[in-house]
Design an enzyme around this catalytic site. Structure first.
Site, PDB file in Angstrom:
ATOM      1  N   THR A 182       0.819  -1.212   0.000  1.00 40.49           N
ATOM      2  CA  THR A 182       0.000   0.000   0.000  1.00 40.49           C
ATOM      3  C   THR A 182       0.855   1.264   0.000  1.00 40.49           C
ATOM      4  O   THR A 182       2.015   1.233   0.438  1.00 40.49           O
ATOM      5  CB  THR A 182      -0.892  -0.016   1.262  1.00 40.49           C
ATOM      6  OG1 THR A 182      -1.524   1.242   1.416  1.00 40.49           O
ATOM      7  CG2 THR A 182      -0.088  -0.287   2.538  1.00 40.49           C
ATOM      8  N   TYR A 226      -1.472  -0.398  11.210  1.00 36.46           N
ATOM      9  CA  TYR A 226      -1.674  -1.089   9.925  1.00 36.46           C
ATOM     10  C   TYR A 226      -0.502  -0.819   8.982  1.00 36.46           C
ATOM     11  O   TYR A 226       0.146  -1.746   8.479  1.00 36.46           O
ATOM     12  CB  TYR A 226      -2.991  -0.640   9.263  1.00 36.46           C
ATOM     13  CG  TYR A 226      -3.061  -0.980   7.783  1.00 36.46           C
ATOM     14  CD1 TYR A 226      -3.132  -2.303   7.353  1.00 36.46           C
ATOM     15  CD2 TYR A 226      -3.017   0.015   6.802  1.00 36.46           C
ATOM     16  CE1 TYR A 226      -3.168  -2.615   5.994  1.00 36.46           C
ATOM     17  CE2 TYR A 226      -3.055  -0.283   5.451  1.00 36.46           C
ATOM     18  CZ  TYR A 226      -3.129  -1.603   5.046  1.00 36.46           C
ATOM     19  OH  TYR A 226      -3.155  -1.916   3.711  1.00 36.46           O
TER      20      TYR A 226
HETATM   21  P1  NAD Z   1      -9.659  -7.305   2.596  1.00 39.34           P
HETATM   22  O1  NAD Z   1      -9.618  -6.949   4.047  1.00 39.34           O
HETATM   23  O2  NAD Z   1     -10.910  -7.074   1.830  1.00 39.34           O
HETATM   24  O3  NAD Z   1      -9.280  -8.847   2.405  1.00 39.34           O
HETATM   25  C1  NAD Z   1      -8.232  -9.462   3.093  1.00 39.34           C
HETATM   26  C2  NAD Z   1      -8.361 -10.972   2.909  1.00 39.34           C
HETATM   27  O4  NAD Z   1      -7.269 -11.615   3.576  1.00 39.34           O
HETATM   28  C3  NAD Z   1      -9.648 -11.558   3.503  1.00 39.34           C
HETATM   29  O5  NAD Z   1     -10.249 -12.445   2.593  1.00 39.34           O
HETATM   30  C4  NAD Z   1      -9.160 -12.306   4.735  1.00 39.34           C
HETATM   31  O6  NAD Z   1      -9.975 -13.413   5.092  1.00 39.34           O
HETATM   32  C5  NAD Z   1      -7.756 -12.732   4.315  1.00 39.34           C
HETATM   33  N1  NAD Z   1      -6.863 -12.991   5.443  1.00 39.34           N
HETATM   34  C6  NAD Z   1      -6.648 -12.182   6.522  1.00 39.34           C
HETATM   35  N2  NAD Z   1      -5.792 -12.777   7.374  1.00 39.34           N
HETATM   36  C7  NAD Z   1      -5.421 -13.956   6.807  1.00 39.34           C
HETATM   37  C8  NAD Z   1      -4.535 -14.993   7.194  1.00 39.34           C
HETATM   38  N3  NAD Z   1      -3.842 -14.944   8.340  1.00 39.34           N
HETATM   39  N4  NAD Z   1      -4.391 -16.060   6.374  1.00 39.34           N
HETATM   40  C9  NAD Z   1      -5.085 -16.130   5.209  1.00 39.34           C
HETATM   41  N5  NAD Z   1      -5.955 -15.181   4.800  1.00 39.34           N
HETATM   42  C10 NAD Z   1      -6.121 -14.099   5.581  1.00 39.34           C
HETATM   43  O7  NAD Z   1      -8.433  -6.543   1.963  1.00 39.34           O
HETATM   44  P2  NAD Z   1      -8.248  -5.845   0.534  1.00 39.34           P
HETATM   45  O8  NAD Z   1      -8.742  -4.456   0.612  1.00 39.34           O
HETATM   46  O9  NAD Z   1      -8.729  -6.762  -0.522  1.00 39.34           O
HETATM   47  O10 NAD Z   1      -6.647  -5.750   0.474  1.00 39.34           O
HETATM   48  C11 NAD Z   1      -5.871  -6.809  -0.100  1.00 39.34           C
HETATM   49  C12 NAD Z   1      -4.410  -6.417  -0.064  1.00 39.34           C
HETATM   50  O11 NAD Z   1      -4.212  -5.186  -0.768  1.00 39.34           O
HETATM   51  C13 NAD Z   1      -3.870  -6.179   1.348  1.00 39.34           C
HETATM   52  O12 NAD Z   1      -2.563  -6.689   1.411  1.00 39.34           O
HETATM   53  C14 NAD Z   1      -3.862  -4.666   1.488  1.00 39.34           C
HETATM   54  O13 NAD Z   1      -2.875  -4.232   2.402  1.00 39.34           O
HETATM   55  C15 NAD Z   1      -3.544  -4.251   0.063  1.00 39.34           C
HETATM   56  N6  NAD Z   1      -4.019  -2.900  -0.342  1.00 39.34           N
HETATM   57  C16 NAD Z   1      -5.326  -2.554  -0.163  1.00 39.34           C
HETATM   58  C17 NAD Z   1      -5.770  -1.309  -0.612  1.00 39.34           C
HETATM   59  C18 NAD Z   1      -7.203  -0.886  -0.461  1.00 39.34           C
HETATM   60  O14 NAD Z   1      -7.526   0.279  -0.759  1.00 39.34           O
HETATM   61  N7  NAD Z   1      -8.124  -1.753  -0.045  1.00 39.34           N
HETATM   62  C19 NAD Z   1      -4.865  -0.428  -1.225  1.00 39.34           C
HETATM   63  C20 NAD Z   1      -3.528  -0.827  -1.388  1.00 39.34           C
HETATM   64  C21 NAD Z   1      -3.125  -2.074  -0.960  1.00 39.34           C
HETATM   65  O1  TDX Z   2     -16.332   6.331   8.424  1.00 38.40           O
HETATM   66  C1  TDX Z   2     -15.328   6.825   7.885  1.00 38.40           C
HETATM   67  N1  TDX Z   2     -15.210   8.197   7.810  1.00 38.40           N
HETATM   68  C2  TDX Z   2     -14.138   8.817   7.252  1.00 38.40           C
HETATM   69  O2  TDX Z   2     -14.091  10.063   7.214  1.00 38.40           O
HETATM   70  C3  TDX Z   2     -14.277   6.016   7.316  1.00 38.40           C
HETATM   71  C4  TDX Z   2     -14.368   4.515   7.359  1.00 38.40           C
HETATM   72  C5  TDX Z   2     -13.207   6.662   6.746  1.00 38.40           C
HETATM   73  N2  TDX Z   2     -13.118   8.015   6.734  1.00 38.40           N
HETATM   74  C6  TDX Z   2     -11.921   8.648   6.109  1.00 38.40           C
HETATM   75  C7  TDX Z   2     -10.588   8.172   6.639  1.00 38.40           C
HETATM   76  C8  TDX Z   2      -9.683   8.279   5.431  1.00 38.40           C
HETATM   77  O3  TDX Z   2      -9.165   9.603   5.331  1.00 38.40           O
HETATM   78  O4  TDX Z   2     -11.930   8.285   4.732  1.00 38.40           O
HETATM   79  C9  TDX Z   2     -10.611   8.026   4.241  1.00 38.40           C
HETATM   80  C10 TDX Z   2     -10.531   6.612   3.724  1.00 38.40           C
HETATM   81  O5  TDX Z   2     -10.658   5.748   4.833  1.00 38.40           O
HETATM   82  P1  TDX Z   2     -10.580   4.140   4.689  1.00 38.40           P
HETATM   83  O6  TDX Z   2     -11.599   3.705   3.699  1.00 38.40           O
HETATM   84  O7  TDX Z   2     -10.603   3.565   6.060  1.00 38.40           O
HETATM   85  O8  TDX Z   2      -9.175   3.956   3.971  1.00 38.40           O
HETATM   86  P2  TDX Z   2      -7.681   4.364   4.387  1.00 38.40           P
HETATM   87  O9  TDX Z   2      -7.543   4.574   5.824  1.00 38.40           O
HETATM   88  O10 TDX Z   2      -7.258   5.486   3.471  1.00 38.40           O
HETATM   89  O11 TDX Z   2      -6.904   3.008   3.984  1.00 38.40           O
HETATM   90  C11 TDX Z   2      -7.275   2.304   2.763  1.00 38.40           C
HETATM   91  O12 TDX Z   2      -6.395   2.570   1.719  1.00 38.40           O
HETATM   92  C12 TDX Z   2      -5.138   1.975   1.698  1.00 38.40           C
HETATM   93  C13 TDX Z   2      -7.376   0.798   3.004  1.00 38.40           C
HETATM   94  O13 TDX Z   2      -8.237   0.538   4.096  1.00 38.40           O
HETATM   95  C14 TDX Z   2      -6.034   0.181   3.215  1.00 38.40           C
HETATM   96  O14 TDX Z   2      -6.148  -1.232   3.360  1.00 38.40           O
HETATM   97  C15 TDX Z   2      -5.166   0.498   2.023  1.00 38.40           C
HETATM   98  O15 TDX Z   2      -3.873   0.033   2.246  1.00 38.40           O
END
Ligand code: NAD
Ligand code: TDX
Length: 335
Positions: free
Chosen positions: A123, A149
């Protein structure tokens, strides 16, 4: 080619599996997922009968299981993680365990099985927080994580690179900005706000609502990961971003507008502890070297995402009520 995908039942991983099976119909995928609160097999209902797809319930910290699966695979792509910043503020234990210890376990399994190719999904949060006029993050930015995180993700990135330098493990890393799109767990900003409005509830905006994120559609992220798998240079890191910096207030107003609602639905609440002010990504390296750039226009992607949550109320209502966990437990017990 056989891929071991970890965390494939989550948001980005499930979209990746769907994308990959469609674009590489002769390849096989094993999906290893612990099915934490964030894992949901309903995300993969349309592919579960595909003969090239297999699901295994398990933990990436379980070396024996991981090693057995790594032996069968040609490449490992690690999506598995604890991902919600607010949860890491409440309790960082699972973040350290899965994100650091889990990654180490996978790396050891890859190392002890003929140095298998390993791609790590990371990330932009590992780089810290930008001021309004700062240049965006790039591969050259020093790490400065500020939440439990992001600290756990930073540690995992360092471990991955250390296995390249120390053991010659063929790794790549991608650091991507905030994803949005279908199947995102409704605790994250965009799906949380959309589903609240569909339920007639207000949306809780942290602080002054002016924190900035660089939003990317999940399909653009996954296309980038696929490209890195095919053409990325071993040992390298690639930053992916959406070229779409928006304040949380802008996002909120956009979503409110889709519902014909106004500011009366916003509830300003206490700020997140240690709330990073701004994230932004300079993706010129992957653009220049691999020809990748985001394709989905933010306004179109967000509109489609609102539509998806409108059309798939059964999916998120089961999550908000907790019923989805019963569903996947039953699905798993059947196997
Ligand atoms: P998510 O929380 O939706 O999914 C995470 C998945 O990992 C789930 O299916 C969960 O069951 C599984 N998991 C958790 N712990 C585990 C374990 N110990 N063993 C096996 N499986 C396990 O997450 P996401 O948003 O899909 O993110 C996926 C990846 O992308 C993560 O590494 C996250 O850091 C990265 N990432 C996310 C974002 C974002 O905006 N969501 C942005 C950049 C990078
Ligand atoms: O209820 C809310 N109100 C609010 O103002 C929530 C859930 C979030 N926020 C704000 C916090 C952040 O500035 O919105 C922005 C986005 O929040 P999140 O959706 O929690 O994302 P963020 O904290 O930016 O992290 C996400 O992006 C990078 C993902 O959760 C991570 O897994 C990823 O690595």
């Amino acid at each position: 080619m056989k891929l071991l995908i970890t965390g494939g039942a989550g948001f980005i991983g499930s979209n990746f599996i769907r994308y990959y099976l469609k674009n590489h119909p002769s390849d096989q995928i094993i999906n290893l997922d612990k099915l934490t609160y964030a894992g949901n097999l309903e995300n993969l209902k349309d592919v579960e009968k595909n003969p090239n797809y297999k699901f295994i319930k398990g933990d990436i910290c379980d070396f024996d299981l991981v090693s057995k699966l790594v032996k069968e695979a040609d490449e490992i792509i690690n999506f598995a993680a604890e991902t919600h910043v607010d949860r890491s503020i409440l309790d960082s234990g699972d973040f350290v365990r899965t994100n650091i210890e889990g990654t180490r376990t996978l790396l050891d399994a890859a190392k002890s099985n003929d140095n298998k190719r390993f791609h790590h999904i990371s990330t932009d949060e590992v780089f810290g927080s930008l001021e309004p006029k700062d240049a965006p993050f790039s591969e050259k930015t020093s790490y400065d994580p500020r939440s439990p995180y992001s600290a756990s993700k930073a540690a995992s990135d360092h471990l991955v690179r250390s296995y390249y330098h120390t053991f010659g493990l063929p790794i790549t890393i991608s650091n991507c900005s905030n994803n949005y799109g279908p199947f995102q767990f409704p605790e994250k900003l965009i799906p949380f706000f959309i589903t609240n409005l569909l339920e007639g509830k207000k949306v809780p905006l942290y602080g002054d609502g002016l924190n900035v994120r660089d939003w990317i559609h999940v399909d653009d992220h996954n296309r980038g990961v696929d490209l890195i798998l095919q053409k990325g240079k071993i040992g390298e890191t690639y930053c992916l971003g959406g070229a779409s910096e928006k304040t949380n207030l802008e996002i909120t107003k956009f979503i409110l507008n889709e519902f014909g609602k106004g500011d009366e639905m916003i509830e300003y609440i206490k700020d997140r502890a240690g709330h990073d002010r701004r994230y932004a990504i300079d993706f010129s390296k992957i653009k220049k070297e691999l020809g990748w750039e985001p394709q989905v226009k933010f306004a179109d992607g967000l509109k489609q995402t609102v539509e998806w949550y409108r059309d798939n109320q059964d999916w998120w209502k089961k999550i908000k009520s907790g019923e989805y966990q019963d569903y996947y437990k039953k699905q798993y017990e059947k196997r």
